[in-house]
Design an enzyme around this catalytic site. Structure first.
Site, PDB file in Angstrom:
ATOM      1  N   LEU A  12       0.868  -1.170   0.000  1.00  0.00           N
ATOM      2  CA  LEU A  12       0.000   0.000   0.000  1.00  0.00           C
ATOM      3  C   LEU A  12       0.904   1.219   0.000  1.00  0.00           C
ATOM      4  CD1 LEU A  12      -3.083   0.717   2.279  1.00  0.00           C
ATOM      5  CD2 LEU A  12      -1.245   2.394   2.047  1.00  0.00           C
ATOM      6  N   LYS A  13       0.695   2.082  -0.980  1.00  0.00           N
ATOM      7  CA  LYS A  13       1.484   3.306  -1.075  1.00  0.00           C
ATOM      8  C   LYS A  13       0.544   4.501  -1.049  1.00  0.00           C
ATOM      9  CE  LYS A  13       3.230   1.556  -4.865  1.00  0.00           C
ATOM     10  NZ  LYS A  13       2.949   0.118  -4.711  1.00  0.00           N
ATOM     11  N   VAL A 101      -5.498  -1.498 -14.034  1.00  0.00           N
ATOM     12  CA  VAL A 101      -5.522  -0.063 -13.744  1.00  0.00           C
ATOM     13  C   VAL A 101      -4.167   0.429 -13.252  1.00  0.00           C
ATOM     14  CG1 VAL A 101      -6.335  -0.321 -11.349  1.00  0.00           C
ATOM     15  CG2 VAL A 101      -6.867   1.768 -12.651  1.00  0.00           C
ATOM     16  N   ASP A 102      -3.424  -0.397 -12.522  1.00  0.00           N
ATOM     17  CA  ASP A 102      -2.105   0.028 -12.051  1.00  0.00           C
ATOM     18  C   ASP A 102      -1.140   0.207 -13.218  1.00  0.00           C
ATOM     19  OD1 ASP A 102      -2.207  -2.745 -12.510  1.00  0.00           O
ATOM     20  OD2 ASP A 102      -0.714  -3.194 -10.966  1.00  0.00           O
TER      21      ASP A 102
END
Length: 243
Positions: A12-13, A101-102
């Protein structure tokens, strides 16, 4: 002030942005429990009073629903980014229903109208070719750790106990031969792309970017491309340029 969240397969960023400046950021492994980690970060987020939360997530509808429930506790508008292959800054020849999507956001974060090769060094290693704001297509490979795991699982005699992906030298132990060999293969794949597209700028992003960069001539490292892409995506949304 806006909060940008990138929920990847393993990390998680986030960025907290105020007037275009990053005032807080971090990247943490979520150990397959991103919602629990997010709840643990609430104290950090609440003290800054974000006005909007933009999210990139590859974790699937079930986990995203839990994430949404958690974010509602902030009382702040939020939205998940979606692939838009007709975005004003980045068109794509790829099937949008099969484009993560990333992967798309990291290209959107990188695109500058030039010829580019964007390599995403995450849980999967993605290679994408962009020519003047048009995504032509690309490749997906297992990352170094996935390759190592597959080698362990598929062989009886290789029992690697330790090692690092830090060299392309000939291995003189099985540990080194495995780690150097896997890195050699990944670097070789990217070098082959460079040879095929010699005029294209090479941009590396993701948690493994710094592992590859020393072995690739002219590589630019930008580990925050997905978060940059999120900003660009939601700037366009808010301007009403696409639904």
């Amino acid at each position: 002030m806006a909060l940008w969240l990138d929920l990847g397969n393993t990390r998680l960023k986030y960025w907290l942005i105020d007037d275009g400046e990053v005032i807080a950021s971090d990247a943490k492994e979520h150990l397959k429990a991103p919602n629990e980690l997010l709840m643990g970060l609430f104290g950090t987020f609440v003290q800054f009073h974000p006005e909007f939360v933009g999210i990139s997530s590859v974790l699937g509808e079930k986990i995203n629903a839990k994430i949404a429930d958690t974010l509602r506790q902030l009382g702040v508008p939020f939205e998940f980014a979606k692939v838009n292959d007709k975005h004003p800054m980045l068109h794509s020849h790829y099937d949008p229903l099969q484009l993560g999507v990333d992967r798309w956001l990291q290209m959107l974060g990188a695109v500058n109208g030039a010829k580019q090769c964007v390599v995403g060094c995450g849980t999967a290693l993605t290679i994408d070719i962009i020519d003047g704001g048009v995504h032509l297509g690309g490749y997906i490979l297992p990352n170094a750790y996935m390759q190592r795991h597959a080698l362990y699982a598929g062989t009886q005699q290789i029992g690697v106990k330790q090692g690092r992906f830090d060299s392309l030298e000939l291995g003189r132990t099985t540990d080194d031969a495995v780690h150097h060999g896997i890195l050699f293969g990944i670097v070789g794949a990217v070098k082959s792309i460079q040879a095929n597209y010699p005029d294209f700028e090479l941009v590396l992003t993701g948690g493994g970017a710094m592992t590859l960069a020393p072995h690739l001539h002219g590589a630019i490292v930008d580990e925050g491309l997905i978060l940059t892409g999120l900003q660009r995506y939601f700037e366009r949304c808010r301007d009403g340029e696409f639904a």
